[in-house]
Design a protein around this motif. Structure first.
Motif, PDB file in Angstrom:
ATOM      1  N   PRO A 176       0.836  -1.211   0.000  1.00 33.90           N
ATOM      2  CA  PRO A 176       0.000   0.000   0.000  1.00 33.90           C
ATOM      3  C   PRO A 176       0.868   1.258   0.000  1.00 33.90           C
ATOM      4  CG  PRO A 176       0.018  -0.983   2.189  1.00 33.90           C
ATOM      5  CD  PRO A 176       0.764  -1.934   1.286  1.00 33.90           C
ATOM      6  N   ALA A 177       1.390   1.577  -1.165  1.00 30.25           N
ATOM      7  CA  ALA A 177       2.455   2.571  -1.283  1.00 30.25           C
ATOM      8  C   ALA A 177       1.977   3.986  -1.595  1.00 30.25           C
ATOM      9  CB  ALA A 177       3.432   2.126  -2.380  1.00 30.25           C
ATOM     10  N   ARG A 178       0.666   4.192  -1.729  1.00 30.33           N
ATOM     11  CA  ARG A 178       0.153   5.536  -2.015  1.00 30.33           C
ATOM     12  C   ARG A 178      -0.263   6.214  -0.717  1.00 30.33           C
ATOM     13  NH1 ARG A 178      -2.202   6.615  -6.694  1.00 30.33           N
ATOM     14  NH2 ARG A 178      -0.299   5.672  -7.496  1.00 30.33           N
TER      15      ARG A 178
ATOM     16  N   ASP B 253       5.876   3.263  10.499  1.00 26.82           N
ATOM     17  CA  ASP B 253       5.713   2.527   9.248  1.00 26.82           C
ATOM     18  C   ASP B 253       4.723   3.243   8.331  1.00 26.82           C
ATOM     19  OD1 ASP B 253       5.468   0.714   7.203  1.00 26.82           O
ATOM     20  OD2 ASP B 253       4.422  -0.802   8.402  1.00 26.82           O
ATOM     21  N   PRO B 254       5.158   3.773   7.167  1.00 24.68           N
ATOM     22  CA  PRO B 254       4.228   4.485   6.285  1.00 24.68           C
ATOM     23  C   PRO B 254       3.187   3.575   5.650  1.00 24.68           C
ATOM     24  CG  PRO B 254       6.346   4.212   5.199  1.00 24.68           C
ATOM     25  CD  PRO B 254       6.531   3.765   6.615  1.00 24.68           C
ATOM     26  N   LEU B 255       3.487   2.284   5.516  1.00 24.45           N
ATOM     27  CA  LEU B 255       2.535   1.370   4.886  1.00 24.45           C
ATOM     28  C   LEU B 255       1.279   1.190   5.739  1.00 24.45           C
ATOM     29  CD1 LEU B 255       4.985  -1.366   3.544  1.00 24.45           C
ATOM     30  CD2 LEU B 255       4.130   0.671   2.374  1.00 24.45           C
TER      31      LEU B 255
ATOM     32  N   VAL C 240      -0.469  16.946  -0.140  1.00 24.22           N
ATOM     33  CA  VAL C 240       0.660  16.287  -0.785  1.00 24.22           C
ATOM     34  C   VAL C 240       0.343  14.801  -0.935  1.00 24.22           C
ATOM     35  CG1 VAL C 240       1.908  15.739   1.355  1.00 24.22           C
ATOM     36  CG2 VAL C 240       3.184  16.008  -0.772  1.00 24.22           C
ATOM     37  N   GLU C 241       0.886  14.196  -1.965  1.00 25.52           N
ATOM     38  CA  GLU C 241       0.732  12.755  -2.193  1.00 25.52           C
ATOM     39  C   GLU C 241       2.099  12.161  -2.476  1.00 25.52           C
ATOM     40  OE1 GLU C 241      -0.878  10.557  -5.965  1.00 25.52           O
ATOM     41  OE2 GLU C 241      -2.606  11.081  -4.708  1.00 25.52           O
ATOM     42  N   LEU C 242       2.370  11.009  -1.880  1.00 24.50           N
ATOM     43  CA  LEU C 242       3.606  10.274  -2.139  1.00 24.50           C
ATOM     44  C   LEU C 242       3.285   8.900  -2.694  1.00 24.50           C
ATOM     45  CD1 LEU C 242       5.847  10.823   1.044  1.00 24.50           C
ATOM     46  CD2 LEU C 242       5.829  12.155  -1.071  1.00 24.50           C
ATOM     47  N   THR C 243       4.107   8.458  -3.632  1.00 24.82           N
ATOM     48  CA  THR C 243       4.124   7.059  -4.039  1.00 24.82           C
ATOM     49  C   THR C 243       5.483   6.507  -3.654  1.00 24.82           C
ATOM     50  OG1 THR C 243       2.629   7.462  -5.900  1.00 24.82           O
ATOM     51  CG2 THR C 243       3.910   5.432  -5.941  1.00 24.82           C
ATOM     52  N   LEU C 244       5.493   5.639  -2.665  1.00 28.42           N
ATOM     53  CA  LEU C 244       6.745   5.091  -2.161  1.00 28.42           C
ATOM     54  C   LEU C 244       7.407   4.207  -3.208  1.00 28.42           C
ATOM     55  CD1 LEU C 244       5.540   4.091   1.420  1.00 28.42           C
ATOM     56  CD2 LEU C 244       6.672   6.219   0.718  1.00 28.42           C
ATOM     57  N   LEU C 245       8.742   4.286  -3.265  1.00 25.50           N
ATOM     58  CA  LEU C 245       9.500   3.505  -4.248  1.00 25.50           C
ATOM     59  C   LEU C 245      10.340   2.416  -3.595  1.00 25.50           C
ATOM     60  CD1 LEU C 245      10.747   6.427  -6.535  1.00 25.50           C
ATOM     61  CD2 LEU C 245       8.770   4.938  -6.881  1.00 25.50           C
ATOM     62  N   ALA C 246      11.131   2.787  -2.622  1.00 25.03           N
ATOM     63  CA  ALA C 246      12.012   1.810  -1.973  1.00 25.03           C
ATOM     64  C   ALA C 246      12.483   2.376  -0.646  1.00 25.03           C
ATOM     65  CB  ALA C 246      13.209   1.486  -2.861  1.00 25.03           C
TER      66      ALA C 246
END
Length: 352
Positions: free
Chosen positions: A72-74, A145-147, A88-94
């Motif tokens: 769930p990376a958004r 944990d951002p997830l 703001v919106e983030l899409t996690l990469l790694a």
């Protein structure tokens, strides 16, 4: 003066017009009821459904799937800078190192090092500090944990039309997903059900797994007109010794290897760049386009891809540029549904 580009060497060779209504916003129900276009060299293009797959392959063939699990990376929240607050919106990469993530930020121009970012979901809040920004990519250090507060990272062409919901938690995940790490689904695999997997096994068609963690870079546009100037985004993956042995046994017995999705194909061919398939673990930037020599894969099951994308170039490498355009013309004329939640194709290569 550089030499003139040959057919398939320029970005314009991979363009096509797609009506907005052809983009699927939800998957077929059940999954294996999606339509399946079949292309074999020298034959007319055929129209089937995914559930027909056991009869379209041969006993002794082997499907290779990408078992990476979507995380769930958004993240959607707010940027805080003094008294100034904005969305703001983030899409996690790694994650690298632990607690610090690379991510795509939107809108990236409104964030800067030192900003505090806050994300909430179901009453829980996770706070983060933005460490650096380079174009659309940022580095962010999270306090938790951002997830835990993320949602499924639907592709931009779906997210622009509707927000992710609880149904996407199931829909945007393959039934065989295992190791977590993708921020985009290996979408060809979304068509498989437990019933279809059982039918394939009864038909004598084997299954092997590879892992390629799909990055958000898969949706980045190609920005150069000449393809030899394009640099691929990096993705990490694994091909185990067990999978190598299974594929070798299939080949030795005269069976074919069918990659389920461009991601499965890319990691297999990355593990065979020397000509022979070998165990692989690490990063790949393999760019497959016309002129590429396939060492492992005999056919590909894949969805329909964005115009001017590296995935469309991969399809053209397998079937030839004229056949690729004929396939897409047929799919458009026959009303196939496109992109991540859309229909699928089974493509056998141009052997000429």
């Amino acid at each position: 003066m550089s030499a003139a580009a040959s057919e398939g060497d320029t970005l314009a060779d991979y363009d096509y017009d797609l009506p907005d209504g052809a983009i699927a916003l939800r998957p077929a129900v059940p999954r294996d009821a999606a339509r399946l276009l079949v292309s074999r060299p020298g034959e007319a293009i055929g129209d089937h459904i995914v559930r027909d797959l056991p009869g379209l392959l041969r006993p002794g063939d082997r499907l290779v799937v990408n078992d990476s699990r979507v995380v769930p990376a958004r993240l959607t929240g707010e940027r805080v800078r003094g008294d100034s607050v904005s969305r703001v919106e983030l899409t996690l990469l790694a994650e690298d190192p632990p607690g610090t993530w690379r991510a795509f930020a939107k809108p990236a121009k409104r964030v800067a090092p030192g900003d505090i970012l806050r994300f909430t979901d179901g009453g829980r809040m996770v706070e983060a500090e933005l460490l650096s920004r380079a174009g659309p990519e940022v580095r962010v250090r999270f306090a938790d944990d951002p997830l835990a507060v993320g949602s499924m990272p639907l592709p931009p062409y779906i997210a622009a039309k509707r927000a992710p919901d609880a149904q996407d938690t199931t829909d945007y995940q393959t039934v065989y997903a295992d190791p977590a790490g993708s921020v985009a689904a290996p979408t060809a695999g979304l068509h498989f059900t437990e019933d279809l997997l059982a039918a394939l096994e009864r038909a004598g068609i084997a299954l092997s797994r590879v892992t390629l963690h799909v990055g958000a870079g898969t949706f980045l546009p190609v920005k150069v007109e000449r393809l030899d100037a394009h640099e691929m985004h990096a993705e990490t993956g694994t091909v185990t010794a067990g999978t190598v042995a299974e594929i070798a046994a299939t080949k030795a017995a005269g069976g074919r290897v069918i990659a389920v999705g461009t991601t499965a194909l890319r990691i297999l061919e990355s593990a065979a760049v020397g000509g022979t398939l070998a165990p692989f673990e690490g990063e790949t930037r393999l760019f497959i386009r016309p002129g590429f020599r396939f060492n492992v894969v005999d056919a590909l099951m894949t969805n329909f891809h964005l115009p001017r994308s590296t995935l469309l170039m991969l399809v053209a490498a397998l079937v030839g540029l004229p056949r690729m355009h004929a396939i897409y013309d047929h799919a458009l004329a026959e009303g196939y549904r496109f992109y991540s939640y859309g229909d699928a194709s089974l493509l056998f290569p141009d052997k000429s």
